[in-house]
Design an enzyme around this catalytic site. Structure first.
Site, mmCIF file in Angstrom:
data_model
loop_
_atom_site.group_PDB
_atom_site.id
_atom_site.type_symbol
_atom_site.label_atom_id
_atom_site.label_comp_id
_atom_site.label_asym_id
_atom_site.label_seq_id
_atom_site.Cartn_x
_atom_site.Cartn_y
_atom_site.Cartn_z
ATOM 1 N N TYR A 1 2.365 10.332 0.765
ATOM 2 C CA TYR A 1 3.322 9.815 1.745
ATOM 3 C C TYR A 1 4.723 10.335 1.408
ATOM 4 O O TYR A 1 5.254 10.058 0.336
ATOM 5 C CB TYR A 1 3.332 8.282 1.772
ATOM 6 C CG TYR A 1 2.045 7.639 2.266
ATOM 7 C CD1 TYR A 1 1.040 8.388 2.892
ATOM 8 C CD2 TYR A 1 1.819 6.284 2.120
ATOM 9 C CE1 TYR A 1 -0.127 7.798 3.337
ATOM 10 C CE2 TYR A 1 0.644 5.674 2.567
ATOM 11 C CZ TYR A 1 -0.324 6.453 3.167
ATOM 12 O OH TYR A 1 -1.492 5.859 3.607
ATOM 13 N N GLN B 1 10.153 -6.096 13.123
ATOM 14 C CA GLN B 1 8.710 -5.863 13.331
ATOM 15 C C GLN B 1 7.882 -6.588 12.269
ATOM 16 O O GLN B 1 6.806 -7.120 12.560
ATOM 17 C CB GLN B 1 8.405 -4.361 13.288
ATOM 18 C CG GLN B 1 8.992 -3.576 14.461
ATOM 19 C CD GLN B 1 8.761 -2.078 14.342
ATOM 20 O OE1 GLN B 1 8.254 -1.592 13.323
ATOM 21 N NE2 GLN B 1 9.139 -1.331 15.367
ATOM 22 N N PRO C 1 -3.408 -1.229 12.300
ATOM 23 C CA PRO C 1 -3.883 -2.296 13.199
ATOM 24 C C PRO C 1 -3.314 -2.180 14.608
ATOM 25 O O PRO C 1 -3.896 -2.697 15.561
ATOM 26 C CB PRO C 1 -3.392 -3.581 12.515
ATOM 27 C CG PRO C 1 -2.236 -3.145 11.654
ATOM 28 C CD PRO C 1 -2.599 -1.759 11.183
ATOM 29 N N ASP D 1 0.826 -1.211 0.000
ATOM 30 C CA ASP D 1 0.000 0.000 0.000
ATOM 31 C C ASP D 1 0.860 1.262 0.000
ATOM 32 O O ASP D 1 1.885 1.330 0.677
ATOM 33 C CB ASP D 1 -0.885 -0.003 1.261
ATOM 34 C CG ASP D 1 -1.869 1.161 1.262
ATOM 35 O OD1 ASP D 1 -2.695 1.230 0.334
ATOM 36 O OD2 ASP D 1 -1.799 2.000 2.173
HETATM 37 P P1 NDP Z 1 0.348 0.381 12.709
HETATM 38 O O1 NDP Z 1 -0.762 0.918 13.525
HETATM 39 O O2 NDP Z 1 0.543 -1.105 12.745
HETATM 40 O O3 NDP Z 1 1.690 1.120 13.174
HETATM 41 C C1 NDP Z 1 2.920 0.745 12.634
HETATM 42 C C2 NDP Z 1 4.037 1.295 13.504
HETATM 43 O O4 NDP Z 1 3.995 0.696 14.805
HETATM 44 C C3 NDP Z 1 5.395 0.957 12.941
HETATM 45 O O5 NDP Z 1 5.804 1.872 11.959
HETATM 46 C C4 NDP Z 1 6.262 0.950 14.182
HETATM 47 O O6 NDP Z 1 6.536 2.308 14.522
HETATM 48 C C5 NDP Z 1 5.311 0.357 15.212
HETATM 49 N N1 NDP Z 1 5.378 -1.111 15.221
HETATM 50 C C6 NDP Z 1 4.921 -1.983 14.290
HETATM 51 N N2 NDP Z 1 5.123 -3.244 14.648
HETATM 52 C C7 NDP Z 1 5.733 -3.207 15.841
HETATM 53 C C8 NDP Z 1 6.192 -4.217 16.718
HETATM 54 N N3 NDP Z 1 6.030 -5.508 16.437
HETATM 55 N N4 NDP Z 1 6.778 -3.832 17.883
HETATM 56 C C9 NDP Z 1 6.931 -2.517 18.182
HETATM 57 N N5 NDP Z 1 6.512 -1.511 17.390
HETATM 58 C C10 NDP Z 1 5.910 -1.850 16.214
HETATM 59 O O7 NDP Z 1 0.178 0.724 11.179
HETATM 60 P P2 NDP Z 1 0.331 2.122 10.379
HETATM 61 O O8 NDP Z 1 -0.263 3.237 11.141
HETATM 62 O O9 NDP Z 1 1.734 2.227 9.941
HETATM 63 O O10 NDP Z 1 -0.615 1.825 9.144
HETATM 64 C C11 NDP Z 1 -0.310 0.733 8.268
HETATM 65 C C12 NDP Z 1 -0.501 1.172 6.845
HETATM 66 O O11 NDP Z 1 -1.848 1.561 6.629
HETATM 67 C C13 NDP Z 1 0.320 2.408 6.426
HETATM 68 O O12 NDP Z 1 1.641 2.091 6.086
HETATM 69 C C14 NDP Z 1 -0.463 2.885 5.235
HETATM 70 O O13 NDP Z 1 -0.132 2.104 4.101
HETATM 71 C C15 NDP Z 1 -1.903 2.583 5.658
HETATM 72 N N6 NDP Z 1 -2.549 3.804 6.222
HETATM 73 C C16 NDP Z 1 -3.585 4.348 5.518
HETATM 74 C C17 NDP Z 1 -4.211 5.477 5.955
HETATM 75 C C18 NDP Z 1 -5.334 6.052 5.174
HETATM 76 O O14 NDP Z 1 -5.780 7.173 5.479
HETATM 77 N N7 NDP Z 1 -5.830 5.379 4.169
HETATM 78 C C19 NDP Z 1 -3.788 6.167 7.200
HETATM 79 C C20 NDP Z 1 -2.717 5.487 7.892
HETATM 80 C C21 NDP Z 1 -2.150 4.345 7.408
HETATM 81 P P3 NDP Z 1 7.843 2.768 15.344
HETATM 82 O O15 NDP Z 1 8.831 1.642 15.332
HETATM 83 O O16 NDP Z 1 8.324 3.970 14.635
HETATM 84 O O17 NDP Z 1 7.344 3.102 16.705
#
Ligand code: NDP
Length: 320
Positions: free
Chosen positions: A54, A292, A211, A49
């Site tokens: 972005y 992750q 998620p 995605d």
């Molecule tokens: P999440 O809620 O899963 O957050 C991901 C972030 O959480 C990572 O970048 C990392 O951040 C942290 N993380 C992930 N896995 C772990 C782990 N196992 N242990 C510890 N920290 C972890 O998902 P996103 O918010 O990134 O959303 C996923 C996708 O959805 C996006 O990439 C995008 O493609 C889409 N999206 C779409 C939107 C829309 O408006 N249509 C809006 C937002 C997202 P860190 O390590 O920096 O703390």
């Protein structure tokens, strides 16, 4: 990995997919993005995605260069992008879904992604200043041109989606087949309640985002704010207060106990919970490092552990 139909469409998407918001450009360069995408692809992920906005196009550029380097068969994976906010400041180049913007935005995305077509395109938000009919025709025309294969919406209300669908139906145009909503343990009403009639009536598919509520649902913020985590990133100040909201942290602490009793990482519990909803076509994962990606893909094995009793305990932990 299992594959689910994207709503009523014939396209099958891996139940876990991988997205590039925040991370590509800010935290992941080409090499790390390639490692993460490869880890996902090798585990069976077939949907990546992206969005024009972005990192102001840089995320598409990075993904395009990774796809070129890895050389996977184009028919083995699907790529998306999304339009609304734009990357330039002109009056018809931002915060719009008008025909002019959309017809040009797709060309910019394809150039950055180095692709002939994208599989999915989304209207990233509704645009109250463009008639829905104009947007529907433009999305249809992009699909007709072969530059995209399916179109859908992101964060549109059920009424807005139904209106767009009915216009397309009336004029025999390509209909919106999927919506991209936020969906996680602390944000569930729209997917579970508001859209319920759309699954039944329109066969709507969903590609759900965040998620882990941006990391809150990994439990990593339960005791402190880890250095370098999303809540500490420059430009993410607007998100910080919701990640660190004490009510959310309190729920996360209760969920941590459930995960620990099951013997699984909390991130896997939270992702597996999303997968339990049959109306979710794919859960889009986010990750800032390869470890992750591996941990989150492990959620697939946790789904069978979410028995009715565990689901009830999760509901209780998340109740207001
Ligand atoms: P999440 O809620 O899963 O957050 C991901 C972030 O959480 C990572 O970048 C990392 O951040 C942290 N993380 C992930 N896995 C772990 C782990 N196992 N242990 C510890 N920290 C972890 O998902 P996103 O918010 O990134 O959303 C996923 C996708 O959805 C996006 O990439 C995008 O493609 C889409 N999206 C779409 C939107 C829309 O408006 N249509 C809006 C937002 C997202 P860190 O390590 O920096 O703390």
């Amino acid at each position: 990995m299992q594959y689910r139909r994207l709503g009523r469409a014939g396209l099958k998407v891996s139940e876990l997919s991988f997205g590039s918001w925040v991370t590509y450009g800010k935290q992941l360069n080409d090499d790390l993005a390639r490692e993460c995408m490869t880890a996902a692809y090798e585990a069976g992920v077939n949907f990546f995605d992206n969005a024009e906005v972005y990192a102001r196009g840089q995320s598409e550029t990075i993904m395009g260069s990774v796809l070129k380097k890895v050389g996977w068969r184009r028919s083995s994976y699907a790529v998306s992008t999304k339009f609304f906010w734009g990357i330039n400041k002109g009056v018809n180049e931002q915060n719009t879904l008008n025909r002019k913007y959309l017809m040009q935005a797709i060309d910019g995305s394809l150039a950055r992604l180095q692709l002939d077509f994208v599989d999915l395109i989304f209207c990233h938000r509704p645009d109250p200043e463009t008639p829905v009919e104009e947007t529907v025709w433009a999305m249809h025309d992009i699909v007709r041109s072969g530059k995209a294969l399916y179109w859908g919406t992101s964060e549109w209300s059920a009424d807005e989606i139904r209106t767009a669908w009915e216009i397309a139906d009336k004029h025999h145009l390509h209909k919106p087949v999927m919506e991209q909503p936020q969906y996680h343990l602390l944000h569930r009403n729209r997917v579970e309640q508001e859209y319920a009639p759309l699954y039944r009536d329109l066969g709507l598919g969903t590609t759900t985002w965040s998620p882990l509520a941006s990391g809150l649902l990994t439990g990593k913020y339960n005791d402190a704010v880890p250095e370098g985590s999303r809540a500490t990133l420059a430009g993410m100040e607007w998100l910080r207060s919701s990640i660190l909201d004490p009510r959310g942290i309190e729920k996360a602490r209760k969920l941590a106990k459930i995960a620990s009793d099951l013997g699984v990482p909390m991130a896997q519990l939270a992702i597996a919970w999303c997968l339990k909803n049959p109306h979710v076509s794919t859960v889009i994962l986010g990750a800032s490092r390869v470890s992750q990606v591996h941990e989150n893909l492990g959620a697939l094995a946790v789904v069978p552990k979410l028995t009715a009793d565990v689901m009830a305990a999760i509901d209780a932990a998340c109740a207001d």
